[in-house]
Scaffold this motif. Sequence first.
Motif, PDB file in Angstrom:
ATOM      1  N   TRP A   6       0.823  -1.215   0.000  1.00 16.68           N
ATOM      2  CA  TRP A   6       0.000   0.000   0.000  1.00 16.68           C
ATOM      3  C   TRP A   6       0.854   1.260   0.000  1.00 16.68           C
ATOM      4  N   ARG A   9       2.096   1.636  -3.436  1.00 18.16           N
ATOM      5  CA  ARG A   9       0.960   2.005  -4.292  1.00 18.16           C
ATOM      6  C   ARG A   9       0.633   3.489  -4.162  1.00 18.16           C
ATOM      7  N   VAL A  10       0.608   3.986  -2.939  1.00 13.81           N
ATOM      8  CA  VAL A  10       0.301   5.401  -2.707  1.00 13.81           C
ATOM      9  C   VAL A  10       1.412   6.291  -3.265  1.00 13.81           C
ATOM     10  N   LEU A  59      -6.413   3.197  -7.223  1.00 11.20           N
ATOM     11  CA  LEU A  59      -6.380   3.363  -5.767  1.00 11.20           C
ATOM     12  C   LEU A  59      -7.581   2.764  -5.048  1.00 11.20           C
TER      13      LEU A  59
END
Length: 108
Positions: A6, A9-10, A59
């Motif tokens: 995550w 990903r962010v 997202l």
Amino acid sequence: MRIAGWVLRVLLALVFIGSGIFKLTLTAETFAKLPESGWTLERMFMVGVIELVFVALYLLPTRVSFLGLILLTAYMGGAVAEHMRMNESPIPQIIIGVLLWVAYCMIY
């Protein structure tokens, strides 16, 4: 492993969001300073909108994020082709495309 996915990903999403916002806020003066790419100001705006939509899908913490992943991968493929057309290195775009998949696989 999921938390690291995550985070990655962010971070990748922030890159795309910054790029998309840059394309949305281009003025004629700023656009004139960019290297000759053959793109019009209106098309750059549309590319920015598309980029932001794709990253929003990526997202979402649902199965729709896979669609966002596929679309962002295709987008990066276009970026690789564009940089190669302009005789620039496509390595950063390839790395970002691979990292998109790495982050997704770390989460799911």
